[in-house]
Design an enzyme around this catalytic site. Structure first.
Site, short mmCIF file in Angstrom:
data_model
loop_
_atom_site.label_atom_id
_atom_site.label_comp_id
_atom_site.label_asym_id
_atom_site.label_seq_id
_atom_site.Cartn_x
_atom_site.Cartn_y
_atom_site.Cartn_z
CD GLU A 95 40.36 46.22 45.90
OE1 GLU A 95 40.21 45.14 45.28
OE2 GLU A 95 40.41 46.28 47.14
CG HIS B 67 38.75 53.55 55.29
ND1 HIS B 67 39.39 54.76 55.33
CD2 HIS B 67 39.30 52.79 56.26
CE1 HIS B 67 40.31 54.74 56.28
NE2 HIS B 67 40.28 53.56 56.87
CG ASP C 298 40.24 52.31 52.06
OD1 ASP C 298 40.10 53.35 51.37
OD2 ASP C 298 39.48 51.33 51.94
CE1 TYR D 48 39.57 71.13 58.22
CE2 TYR D 48 39.21 69.86 56.21
CZ TYR D 48 39.42 69.91 57.58
OH TYR D 48 39.49 68.74 58.29
#
Ligand code: NI
Length: 442
Positions: free
Chosen positions: A419, A152, A157, A348
């Protein structure tokens, strides 16, 4: 425009100016809560920016779920899955959503849609992508990828974890909502155009607005940003083939050496940017993969060049493609080779945020801390497929933290996220849904 909104506009303008003059990060982040800082600067906006009791509860709950979000993120990080192979991740998502009372169904093979309905009203969608990348992780962390060659490395994630956190908060405050929240856990953002599949299957039919959140390695931790209008460039992958006749490198006169026009084509493509497109139009053409002979004494039969075109304006993209075709065809023919160009994969389109919703998202984000105007990026995002169908905004959350060594760019083997700020993603998702459905300030 309401006085409240004018006030928000002034505030956002102020914050953007502050950010661009590099005054925001250190000064703002040292002060909590954010409303105190804003109070000191723009007293007239204090009341509008302070949180109502429901919003306070949302922030409180989001903070209390920080360890849950981090655990989920680490769980998914350790078990990365590539595009359209997100079986374990989607099972985890599905189980969590069912526990929380969401109606759950599958979309785009490995995608999961969670629906929480609370009376009649508008429908807001919140999106997280779930796929990992074919990268060998080089971080030495307890949650390091357990799958060789997969990682990841873009933070998807964290996106899943933050949105599952929001699912918990939304479920806990369900009776405060008026309308429907649709959580879109999407597969295959990395080159698989998973969003296109979600749209084609009708999974966002009836949605009034959609918001997507991406962690951002170039933005200081905790800063939230978006921009009105064009945000991310379109992306078109190309394959150029030059066919000749191979042979011994000592006797090029007996071959039709395709490496000769290939080298000229490689260089000529760069001239398209400077000679065919005006200087104020953003455009990138890169051809980083060049496959020819595998030996110094062998002239190959063919050369393949892989590249990508990044542009905000699709007519510019078309002009570039047309010019590349001419260059490839005629340069090849000059050396008795055959040249061709093909578009590979799904292009895209550009991400173009709905101005009112980008402004709305920035105003809501201002309740959580420092905000900034996101820079335009030549990096592509398949969130654009949603925006072609539904109004919305793509938002980024800064996760760069030099003191923790979290400094590596997206797709790098040492990419990581701070985090400690992921709770903000959970809070932002929930605040956007609450404000859009209940307060209807936009
Ligand atoms: Ni990404």
């Amino acid at each position: 425009m309401t006085p409240t909104y004018t006030c928000f506009k002034k505030l956002i303008t102020f914050l953007i100016i502050s950010q661009s003059s590099k005054q925001v990060h250190s000064s703002v982040r040292a002060v909590a809560p954010q409303s105190i800082y804003l109070c000191a600067v723009i007293p007239a906006c204090v009341i509008k920016l302070s949180l109502d009791p429901v919003e306070e509860r949302i922030v409180e709950l989001s903070k209390s779920l920080s360890s849950y979000v981090i655990d989920i993120r680490r769980n998914i990080h350790a078990h990365p899955e590539l595009r359209f192979e997100e079986y374990r991740t989607s099972k985890l998502v599905e189980d969590e959503l069912r526990k929380l009372g969401f109606e759950v169904y599958r979309a785009a093979d490995t995608g999961v849609i969670g629906v929480l309905k609370s009376g009649e009203g508008r429908v807001v969608a919140l999106r997280a992508d779930m796929d990992a990348l074919p990268v060998q992780e080089e971080n030495d962390v307890p949650y390091k990828s357990k799958v060789p060659g997969k990682m990841h490395a873009c933070g998807h994630d964290a996106h899943v974890a933050m949105l599952l956190g929001a699912a918990r908060v939304l479920s806990a405050m369900r009776e405060k909502l008026v309308g429907t929240v649709k959580l879109v856990f999407q597969p295959a953002e990395e080159g698989g155009a998973g969003a296109k599949k979600i749209v084609e299957e009708g999974a966002i039919d009836g949605v009034n607005a959609i918001f997507g959140l991406h962690v951002w390695s170039e933005l200081p931790s905790g800063v939230i940003a978006t921009r009105k209008g064009p945000a991310n460039a379109s992306s078109t992958s190309i394959l150029i083939k030059i066919k000749g006749l191979g042979g011994h490198a000592a006797h090029p006169e007996l071959t039709r050496d395709p490496t000769v026009p290939a080298a000229d084509i490689y260089n000529a493509i760069q001239k398209i940017v400077s000679r065919n497109i005006d200087a104020f139009t953003p455009l990138v053409v890169s051809t980083p993969r060049f496959e020819a002979s595998r030996a110094g004494n062998v002239i190959p039969d063919a050369v393949e060049i892989y590249g990508t075109i990044r542009a905000f304006d699709m007519s510019v993209r078309d002009r570039v493609l047309e010019r590349i075709e001419k260059v490839v065809k005629h340069y090849s023919a000059a050396w008795d080779c055959e040249g061709s160009v093909e578009v590979i994969g799904t292009p895209y389109p550009p991400v173009v945020n709905t101005p009112e919703l980008a402004e709305f998202a920035l105003a809501i984000a201002g309740k959580l801390g420092p905000v900034s105007e996101a820079p335009m990026s030549m990096g592509a995002e398949d969130f654009s497929f949603y925006l072609q169908k539904v109004p919305g905004a793509f938002i980024i959350l800064g996760v760069k933290n030099e003191s923790k060594g979290v400094i590596y760019p997206h797709h790098h083997p040492k990419f990581d996220v701070d985090e400690e700020v992921l709770w903000k993603g959970t809070a932002l998702h929930t605040l956007l849904a609450y404000n859009y459905l209940v307060k209807k300030s936009v």
